[in-house]
Design a protein around this motif. Structure first.
Motif, PDB file in Angstrom:
ATOM      1  N   GLY A  49       4.385  32.344  -6.957  1.00  0.00           N
ATOM      2  CA  GLY A  49       4.269  33.229  -6.783  1.00  0.00           C
ATOM      3  C   GLY A  49       4.376  32.989  -4.657  1.00  0.00           C
ATOM      4  N   LEU A  50       3.570  32.073  -4.120  1.00  0.00           N
ATOM      5  CA  LEU A  50       3.592  31.872  -2.626  1.00  0.00           C
ATOM      6  C   LEU A  50       4.678  31.729  -1.845  1.00  0.00           C
ATOM      7  CD1 LEU A  50      -0.284  31.186  -2.487  1.00  0.00           C
ATOM      8  CD2 LEU A  50       0.463  33.246  -1.651  1.00  0.00           C
ATOM      9  N   HIS A  51       5.168  30.148  -3.089  1.00  0.00           N
ATOM     10  CA  HIS A  51       6.293  29.514  -2.766  1.00  0.00           C
ATOM     11  C   HIS A  51       7.666  31.040  -2.730  1.00  0.00           C
ATOM     12  CE1 HIS A  51      10.431  27.623  -3.330  1.00  0.00           C
ATOM     13  NE2 HIS A  51       9.610  26.273  -2.088  1.00  0.00           N
ATOM     14  N   ARG A  52       8.239  32.101  -3.120  1.00  0.00           N
ATOM     15  CA  ARG A  52       8.732  32.533  -3.795  1.00  0.00           C
ATOM     16  C   ARG A  52       8.483  33.013  -2.950  1.00  0.00           C
ATOM     17  NH1 ARG A  52       7.475  34.498  -8.708  1.00  0.00           N
ATOM     18  NH2 ARG A  52       5.941  36.434  -7.566  1.00  0.00           N
ATOM     19  N   VAL A  53       7.727  34.184  -2.060  1.00  0.00           N
ATOM     20  CA  VAL A  53       7.077  35.152  -0.215  1.00  0.00           C
ATOM     21  C   VAL A  53       8.196  34.027   0.737  1.00  0.00           C
ATOM     22  CG1 VAL A  53       5.198  35.894   0.864  1.00  0.00           C
ATOM     23  CG2 VAL A  53       5.232  36.281  -1.475  1.00  0.00           C
ATOM     24  N   GLU A  54       7.152  32.768   0.064  1.00  0.00           N
ATOM     25  CA  GLU A  54       7.223  31.800   1.579  1.00  0.00           C
ATOM     26  C   GLU A  54       8.776  31.391   1.946  1.00  0.00           C
ATOM     27  OE1 GLU A  54       5.226  31.530   3.662  1.00  0.00           O
ATOM     28  OE2 GLU A  54       3.766  31.350   3.220  1.00  0.00           O
ATOM     29  N   VAL A  97       9.515  25.664   4.415  1.00  0.00           N
ATOM     30  CA  VAL A  97       8.418  26.755   3.245  1.00  0.00           C
ATOM     31  C   VAL A  97       7.933  26.036   2.725  1.00  0.00           C
ATOM     32  CG1 VAL A  97       9.370  28.142   0.610  1.00  0.00           C
ATOM     33  CG2 VAL A  97      11.506  27.751   3.128  1.00  0.00           C
ATOM     34  N   GLU A  98       7.502  24.719   2.282  1.00  0.00           N
ATOM     35  CA  GLU A  98       7.444  23.759   1.911  1.00  0.00           C
ATOM     36  C   GLU A  98       6.221  23.648   2.142  1.00  0.00           C
ATOM     37  OE1 GLU A  98       7.260  19.481  -0.798  1.00  0.00           O
ATOM     38  OE2 GLU A  98       7.660  18.935   1.215  1.00  0.00           O
ATOM     39  N   HIS A  99       5.587  23.779   3.846  1.00  0.00           N
ATOM     40  CA  HIS A  99       4.418  23.702   4.501  1.00  0.00           C
ATOM     41  C   HIS A  99       3.875  25.175   4.287  1.00  0.00           C
ATOM     42  CE1 HIS A  99       6.219  19.714   6.109  1.00  0.00           C
ATOM     43  NE2 HIS A  99       5.636  19.767   4.680  1.00  0.00           N
ATOM     44  N   LEU A 100       4.593  25.764   4.527  1.00  0.00           N
ATOM     45  CA  LEU A 100       3.957  26.905   4.745  1.00  0.00           C
ATOM     46  C   LEU A 100       3.081  27.245   3.055  1.00  0.00           C
ATOM     47  CD1 LEU A 100       7.527  29.050   6.255  1.00  0.00           C
ATOM     48  CD2 LEU A 100       4.785  29.056   7.326  1.00  0.00           C
ATOM     49  N   THR A 101       4.159  27.153   2.389  1.00  0.00           N
ATOM     50  CA  THR A 101       3.071  27.213   0.522  1.00  0.00           C
ATOM     51  C   THR A 101       1.914  26.755   0.487  1.00  0.00           C
ATOM     52  OG1 THR A 101       4.996  27.316  -0.112  1.00  0.00           O
ATOM     53  CG2 THR A 101       3.636  26.913  -1.878  1.00  0.00           C
ATOM     54  N   ALA A 148       8.169  40.678   2.870  1.00  0.00           N
ATOM     55  CA  ALA A 148       8.405  39.387   1.940  1.00  0.00           C
ATOM     56  C   ALA A 148       7.668  39.352   1.036  1.00  0.00           C
ATOM     57  CB  ALA A 148       7.959  38.149   2.606  1.00  0.00           C
ATOM     58  N   LEU A 149       6.397  39.810   0.618  1.00  0.00           N
ATOM     59  CA  LEU A 149       5.722  40.160  -0.248  1.00  0.00           C
ATOM     60  C   LEU A 149       6.256  41.523  -1.111  1.00  0.00           C
ATOM     61  CD1 LEU A 149       1.812  40.905   1.505  1.00  0.00           C
ATOM     62  CD2 LEU A 149       2.386  38.771   0.306  1.00  0.00           C
ATOM     63  N   ASP A 150       5.896  42.139  -0.629  1.00  0.00           N
ATOM     64  CA  ASP A 150       7.287  43.689  -1.648  1.00  0.00           C
ATOM     65  C   ASP A 150       7.903  43.409  -1.880  1.00  0.00           C
ATOM     66  OD1 ASP A 150       5.054  45.135  -0.893  1.00  0.00           O
ATOM     67  OD2 ASP A 150       6.146  45.878   0.754  1.00  0.00           O
ATOM     68  N   GLU A 151       9.206  41.777  -1.693  1.00  0.00           N
ATOM     69  CA  GLU A 151      10.002  41.513  -2.198  1.00  0.00           C
ATOM     70  C   GLU A 151      10.019  40.594  -3.064  1.00  0.00           C
ATOM     71  OE1 GLU A 151      13.307  40.415   1.030  1.00  0.00           O
ATOM     72  OE2 GLU A 151      13.030  42.375   2.075  1.00  0.00           O
ATOM     73  N   ALA A 152       8.497  39.630  -2.911  1.00  0.00           N
ATOM     74  CA  ALA A 152       8.563  38.922  -3.705  1.00  0.00           C
ATOM     75  C   ALA A 152       8.000  38.618  -5.100  1.00  0.00           C
ATOM     76  CB  ALA A 152       7.794  37.540  -3.438  1.00  0.00           C
ATOM     77  N   GLY A 153       7.543  40.277  -5.194  1.00  0.00           N
ATOM     78  CA  GLY A 153       6.849  40.708  -6.345  1.00  0.00           C
ATOM     79  C   GLY A 153       5.112  40.374  -6.218  1.00  0.00           C
ATOM     80  N   LEU A 154       4.619  40.507  -5.234  1.00  0.00           N
ATOM     81  CA  LEU A 154       3.471  39.854  -5.175  1.00  0.00           C
ATOM     82  C   LEU A 154       2.541  40.957  -5.361  1.00  0.00           C
ATOM     83  CD1 LEU A 154       4.473  36.898  -4.650  1.00  0.00           C
ATOM     84  CD2 LEU A 154       2.149  37.204  -3.278  1.00  0.00           C
ATOM     85  N   PRO A 155       1.122  41.518  -6.424  1.00  0.00           N
ATOM     86  CA  PRO A 155       0.556  42.425  -6.526  1.00  0.00           C
ATOM     87  C   PRO A 155       0.303  43.619  -5.482  1.00  0.00           C
ATOM     88  CG  PRO A 155      -0.264  40.230  -7.268  1.00  0.00           C
ATOM     89  CD  PRO A 155       0.848  40.004  -6.421  1.00  0.00           C
ATOM     90  N   ASP A 156       0.675  44.517  -5.484  1.00  0.00           N
ATOM     91  CA  ASP A 156       0.520  45.288  -4.408  1.00  0.00           C
ATOM     92  C   ASP A 156      -1.037  46.079  -4.523  1.00  0.00           C
ATOM     93  OD1 ASP A 156       0.747  47.383  -5.975  1.00  0.00           O
ATOM     94  OD2 ASP A 156       2.475  47.867  -5.506  1.00  0.00           O
ATOM     95  N   ASP A 157      -2.196  46.604  -4.919  1.00  0.00           N
ATOM     96  CA  ASP A 157      -3.159  46.445  -5.421  1.00  0.00           C
ATOM     97  C   ASP A 157      -3.569  46.301  -3.415  1.00  0.00           C
ATOM     98  OD1 ASP A 157      -5.677  43.858  -6.092  1.00  0.00           O
ATOM     99  OD2 ASP A 157      -3.407  43.788  -6.388  1.00  0.00           O
ATOM    100  N   GLY A 158      -4.923  47.923  -3.382  1.00  0.00           N
ATOM    101  CA  GLY A 158      -5.323  47.179  -2.038  1.00  0.00           C
ATOM    102  C   GLY A 158      -6.098  46.434  -0.956  1.00  0.00           C
TER     103      GLY A 158
END
Length: 151
Positions: A17-22, A47-51, A97-107
């Motif tokens: 999930g985090l690699h998708r975001v990064e 990208v790898e280092h950011l992940t 990027a969080l939205d586009e990667a489909g990460l959870p959007d809970d508060g």
């Protein structure tokens, strides 16, 4: 309110999930006119280092610390002279990027992630302007984020 279990890292989908975001985020910053000075070209392992960094800060494996060390992050930001406009744009693109990667959007998850981004961009900005070691932010290790406290 129900208590959150597991780490933010697990909730984000782990490394996958985090690699998708990064990956999405890095593509955005490379194309962004406000950030092009800071990101003039694609670097092979960025990208790898950011992940690795994000995973470790959200409760995942400590690869960033083991493989690169926090000093790598300090040195990467030195002399960049990050402006407030650039810092804010970086944070904005990260949230997209969080939205586009489909990460959870809970508060609670998004609150923790926003806090992580806000803190990280402020540290990077301070370090980018530091002329001496004393002017650097005092942080010398990957910070760890947890679920927001609930009353």
């Amino acid at each position: 309110m129900t208590e959150q279990t597991g780490s933010l890292y697990e909730h984000a989908g782990g490394d996958e999930g985090l690699h998708r975001v990064e990956d999405i985020f890095y593509t955005k910053v490379l194309a962004d006119p406000v950030l092009k000075e800071l990101f003039p070209r694609r670097r092979p392992h960025h990208v790898e280092h950011l992940t690795w960094f994000t995973a470790e800060s959200l409760g995942g494996p400590d690869r960033f610390t083991r493989e690169l060390g926090f000093r790598h992050l300090i040195d990467a930001h030195r002399d960049l002279e990050i402006t407030e406009e650039q810092r804010a744009r970086f944070a904005e693109l990260y949230e997209e990027a969080l939205d586009e990667a489909g990460l959870p959007d809970d508060g609670p998850f998004r609150e923790a992630f926003r806090s992580h981004i806000e803190f990280g961009t402020r540290v990077a900005q301070q370090n980018s302007r530091a002329r001496t070691e004393e002017e650097l932010h005092p942080l010398r290790e990957v910070p760890r984020w947890r679920w927001p406290a609930r009353e």
